[in-house]
Scaffold this active site. Structure first.
Site, PDB file in Angstrom:
ATOM      1  CG  HIS A 253      -5.628  -2.418   0.311  1.00 41.30           C
ATOM      2  ND1 HIS A 253      -5.083  -2.001  -0.883  1.00 41.30           N
ATOM      3  CD2 HIS A 253      -4.953  -1.759   1.288  1.00 41.30           C
ATOM      4  CE1 HIS A 253      -4.117  -1.114  -0.636  1.00 41.30           C
ATOM      5  NE2 HIS A 253      -4.026  -0.957   0.664  1.00 41.30           N
TER       6      HIS A 253
ATOM      7  CB  SER B 285      -0.944  -0.045   1.215  1.00 34.69           C
ATOM      8  OG  SER B 285      -1.922   0.953   1.132  1.00 34.69           O
TER       9      SER B 285
END
Length: 499
Positions: free
Chosen positions: A474, A269
């Site tokens: 994610h 990320s």
């Protein structure tokens, strides 16, 4: 208004969360009212409770409430309690967590060009042991941790010219890898799933010398040579400064300490955002990166599906104004908040754990099959780990603009800072190091369209990997039950290829 004027938030919020957690636990059905079906008795685990249940089922007699509860527990009570070992992991610092599982750990402190002090956690080698699978909820300490003979002392180094002996912390024959965490995370996220599950442990056991970074503003990197973290000036940064200053300082330190010209970098990320910023603004550091493995590269957010991000974008002008007026420039890590979240997300807190899971899914994408609910309190015990509000607002700006640009201060301040009304875009064509991209199909932050856009603009993409699980979201890159099989084995192949 300074942050101290609103410090009541960090006291009141945990208290309210704990009250909600207590309500949730109270709302949980009592074990004495859970009746085990007669058909379940033969399949119950061996033991006195199961034998008694079988006898009751044979005779046709109604089982007493206490016996039914015992049978339910023996057969696997759906309202199982979170193991105390898991709750312990939620409260341990990264060094203590590593020592608990028998891994060596070193603390290193790096000073950036702008004076921030960052802590690196180093795991110089693994333990090569058949540890229990943490996803089976059997957590134990592998062995007593030994001291890392010569390298247990804390060291400081500045990338701006301080000298020290090259190779002083080097482990002979080791291969070095650097891990970068995401927004509001710390080095803990690479470890909290436990041995044989967390990528940090997997790499160490495979013979890698693992260095895990903590960017400025998280609980392990809240120092500065001049500015205290209680001063609003300390928090005037986003991932721009992390890429411009933090990553170069860390690369300088690690390559010097290990006497290696290049190291591979694995980011998740925001860790990848930082790498893209560094590559575009500090291209001279590209030569230090043998390969960048980008798990869920958060760069463009134009097609992000997260309702949470969309809501923040709609409220961005108001939020920005309020944070400026109130002086709330940080999301400071507080142990009471993490403790409250840990209790809130226990398995026995049936109602509130469901809220925890759905809140995460609404932000990052739904994947209940890969979420280890038992380990959720450990995640909440370490996340959030702190950061600046500007970091979050910078991502909101990226979503709103659809571009990858420096922080937008407003037209007037942009003219003074950048010489133009709009913040300049980062030039991804300057990112020369090899990049291996790994993406999940169900990531509500990093959509396939946005990640493919990154791949087209980067000049040296060496691998594009779609995780073979359609619901991979994610946070699965860090916490999925099958992360090793679905993704980490491929990551290891890339690292071996460029080692």
């Amino acid at each position: 208004m300074m942050e101290s004027d609103v410090s009541w938030v960090s006291v009141l919020l945990p208290a309210l969360l704990l009250l909600l957690c207590q309500y949730s636990s109270a709302a949980r059905p009592s074990p004495t009212t859970v009746l085990a079906p007669a058909a379940a008795a033969p399949s119950a685990a061996p033991g006195p409770a199961a034998d008694a249940a079988a006898a009751d089922a044979t005779s046709g007699a109604a089982a007493p409430a206490t016996t039914a509860a015992a049978v339910a527990a023996a057969a696997g009570d759906k309202y199982a309690h979170t193991p105390p070992e898991v709750l312990e992991d939620a409260s341990l610092s990264v060094p203590k967590l590593l020592k608990k599982y028998g891994y060596p750990v070193e603390n290193h402190v790096v000073m950036t060009e702008d004076g921030y002090l960052l802590t690196l956690h180093r795991v110089p080698h693994g333990v090569h042991s058949d540890s229990d699978d943490i996803n089976n909820n059997r957590v134990r300490s592998l062995r007593k941790p030994g001291r890392t003979a010569r390298y247990h002392r804390r060291r400081t180094f500045t990338s701006t010219g301080a000298k020290r002996k090259r190779g002083a912390a080097r482990r002979s024959g080791g291969r070095t890898v650097l891990l970068l965490p995401g927004m509001f995370c710390s080095s803990a996220v690479w470890l909290i799933m436990g041995p044989r599950k967390g990528l940090g442990y997997i790499l160490a056991d495979a013979g890698w010398d693992v260095w895990i970074a903590n960017p400025r503003g998280n609980r392990y990197s809240m120092g500065h040579v001049e500015i205290p973290s209680t001063d609003d000036k300390y928090w005037q940064f986003s991932w721009h400064e992390m890429g411009q200053y933090d990553v170069p300082a860390i690369l300088d330190y690690v390559t010097t300490a290990t006497d290696q010209a290049q190291v591979p970098v694995v980011g998740h990320s925001m860790g990848n955002t930082m790498m893209m910023v560094m590559g575009s603004l500090r291209p001279e550091y590209s030569r230090m990166v043998s390969v960048h493995v980008a798990l869920a590269p958060t760069v463009f957010l134009q097609h992000a599906q997260s309702p949470v991000l969309k809501g923040l974008a709609a409220l961005a002008p108001t939020v920005s104004t309020l944070t400026a007026m109130l002086g709330v420039h940080s999301l400071r890590p507080t142990l009471p908040l993490n403790e409250a979240l840990k209790q809130l997300c226990r398995e026995e807190a049936v109602v509130t754990q469901r809220i925890c899971k759905n809140a995460a899914f609404m932000l990052l994408g739904f994947d209940a099959e890969q979420l280890n609910a038992t380990m959720f309190p450990v995640i909440m015990g370490h996340v959030p780990s702190g950061g600046s509000t500007r970091t979050l607002l910078h991502y909101v700006q990226s979503f709103t603009s659809g571009d990858f640009r420096q922080f937008d201060h407003g037209a007037k301040r942009n003219l003074a800072k950048y010489g133009q009304a709009q913040p300049p875009a980062y030039n991804l064509s300057m990112v020369n190091f090899p990049v291996a991209i790994s993406v999940g199909e169900n990531d509500w932050l990093d959509s396939m369209e946005d990640v493919q856009r990154i791949a087209k603009l980067l000049p040296n993409v060496v691998d594009f990997y779609l995780v073979p699980w359609p619901k991979f979201n994610h946070m699965d890159h860090l916490f999925a039950i099958d992360a090793k099989e679905l993704e980490y084995d491929h990551v290891m192949e890339i690292l071996e290829r460029f080692s």
